[in-house]
Design an enzyme around this catalytic site. Sequence first.
Site, mmCIF file in Angstrom:
data_model
loop_
_atom_site.group_PDB
_atom_site.id
_atom_site.type_symbol
_atom_site.label_atom_id
_atom_site.label_comp_id
_atom_site.label_asym_id
_atom_site.label_seq_id
_atom_site.Cartn_x
_atom_site.Cartn_y
_atom_site.Cartn_z
ATOM 1 N N HIS A 36 0.823 -1.225 0.000
ATOM 2 C CA HIS A 36 0.000 0.000 0.000
ATOM 3 C C HIS A 36 0.857 1.275 0.000
ATOM 4 O O HIS A 36 0.747 2.085 -0.922
ATOM 5 C CB HIS A 36 -1.001 -0.066 1.163
ATOM 6 C CG HIS A 36 -1.651 1.230 1.493
ATOM 7 N ND1 HIS A 36 -2.497 1.883 0.628
ATOM 8 C CD2 HIS A 36 -1.551 2.034 2.587
ATOM 9 C CE1 HIS A 36 -2.901 3.017 1.184
ATOM 10 N NE2 HIS A 36 -2.338 3.128 2.369
ATOM 11 N N HIS A 62 3.512 6.989 5.643
ATOM 12 C CA HIS A 62 2.319 7.737 6.063
ATOM 13 C C HIS A 62 1.434 7.017 7.079
ATOM 14 O O HIS A 62 0.692 7.667 7.810
ATOM 15 C CB HIS A 62 1.491 8.198 4.855
ATOM 16 C CG HIS A 62 0.645 7.127 4.234
ATOM 17 N ND1 HIS A 62 1.110 6.318 3.217
ATOM 18 C CD2 HIS A 62 -0.626 6.715 4.487
ATOM 19 C CE1 HIS A 62 0.150 5.472 2.871
ATOM 20 N NE2 HIS A 62 -0.914 5.683 3.635
ATOM 21 N N ASP A 63 1.483 5.688 7.142
ATOM 22 C CA ASP A 63 0.624 4.969 8.101
ATOM 23 C C ASP A 63 1.365 4.536 9.365
ATOM 24 O O ASP A 63 0.789 3.854 10.211
ATOM 25 C CB ASP A 63 0.005 3.731 7.425
ATOM 26 C CG ASP A 63 -1.202 4.088 6.559
ATOM 27 O OD1 ASP A 63 -1.901 5.071 6.893
ATOM 28 O OD2 ASP A 63 -1.433 3.395 5.558
ATOM 29 N N GLU A 66 0.002 6.148 12.846
ATOM 30 C CA GLU A 66 -1.358 5.711 13.158
ATOM 31 C C GLU A 66 -1.449 4.203 13.401
ATOM 32 O O GLU A 66 -2.181 3.761 14.280
ATOM 33 C CB GLU A 66 -2.296 6.109 12.010
ATOM 34 C CG GLU A 66 -3.753 5.903 12.360
ATOM 35 C CD GLU A 66 -4.697 6.499 11.319
ATOM 36 O OE1 GLU A 66 -4.559 7.692 11.017
ATOM 37 O OE2 GLU A 66 -5.562 5.764 10.821
ATOM 38 N N ASP A 67 -0.703 3.423 12.647
ATOM 39 C CA ASP A 67 -0.926 1.965 12.654
ATOM 40 C C ASP A 67 0.182 1.124 13.283
ATOM 41 O O ASP A 67 0.043 -0.100 13.345
ATOM 42 C CB ASP A 67 -1.143 1.463 11.217
ATOM 43 C CG ASP A 67 -2.461 1.941 10.644
ATOM 44 O OD1 ASP A 67 -3.314 2.381 11.434
ATOM 45 O OD2 ASP A 67 -2.626 1.893 9.417
ATOM 46 N N ASP A 123 -3.403 8.282 -1.145
ATOM 47 C CA ASP A 123 -3.791 7.257 -0.170
ATOM 48 C C ASP A 123 -5.226 6.793 -0.439
ATOM 49 O O ASP A 123 -5.514 5.596 -0.525
ATOM 50 C CB ASP A 123 -3.662 7.865 1.234
ATOM 51 C CG ASP A 123 -4.011 6.894 2.347
ATOM 52 O OD1 ASP A 123 -3.653 5.698 2.235
ATOM 53 O OD2 ASP A 123 -4.622 7.322 3.338
HETATM 54 ZN ZN ZN Z 1 -2.671 4.559 3.908
#
Ligand code: ZN
Length: 174
Positions: A36, A62-63, A66-67, A123
């Site tokens: 991704h 980018h994630d 958050e993840d 995204d």
């Molecule tokens: Zn993403």
Amino acid sequence: MTSLQQPHRRYVDAVLFAMQKHHHQTRADGSPYIAHPLRVAESLRTIGGVQDHDVLIAALLHDLIEDTDCEYETLARRFGERVADLVSALSGDTRLPKRERRREANERIRHAGVEAKAIKLADRLDNLTDMNGFSETKRAGYVQHSREVLEACRGANQALEAALEAAIRALAPA
Ligand code: ZN
């Protein structure tokens, strides 16, 4: 020369770092998560025409806030504050309930700079083309969320906006 001065080395470092951090995660269809962020960075470059290495690196990462367990300070130390700020602008507050988080994320991206908005557009574009195995309800929710993101990111990157608009139209013809 430090690694910070070598754009291609930094880019590969970011790919490897994201791979390591997303190691145990998969996309909804079971493929490795890293696919991704790699596609998001590729769309930014090839569709959006973005050449700024900090922005492409932020797309790869980018994630992470958050993840994963990765924190702002780690990104700032490894990839610089500009990259960390971009990732931060794209990170939802996971302490909030889901519905509230989405509203907050939309508001945050609306006030972000054009670089963060361009990453967000890429995204969403990728998320829309990666909905294998989603229920009808979940798909409809994704499409609606994408409309909100598109409106929040207007004016950031014409080519990516057009691509996202076309993807939304293909999924939900008016
Ligand atoms: Zn993403």
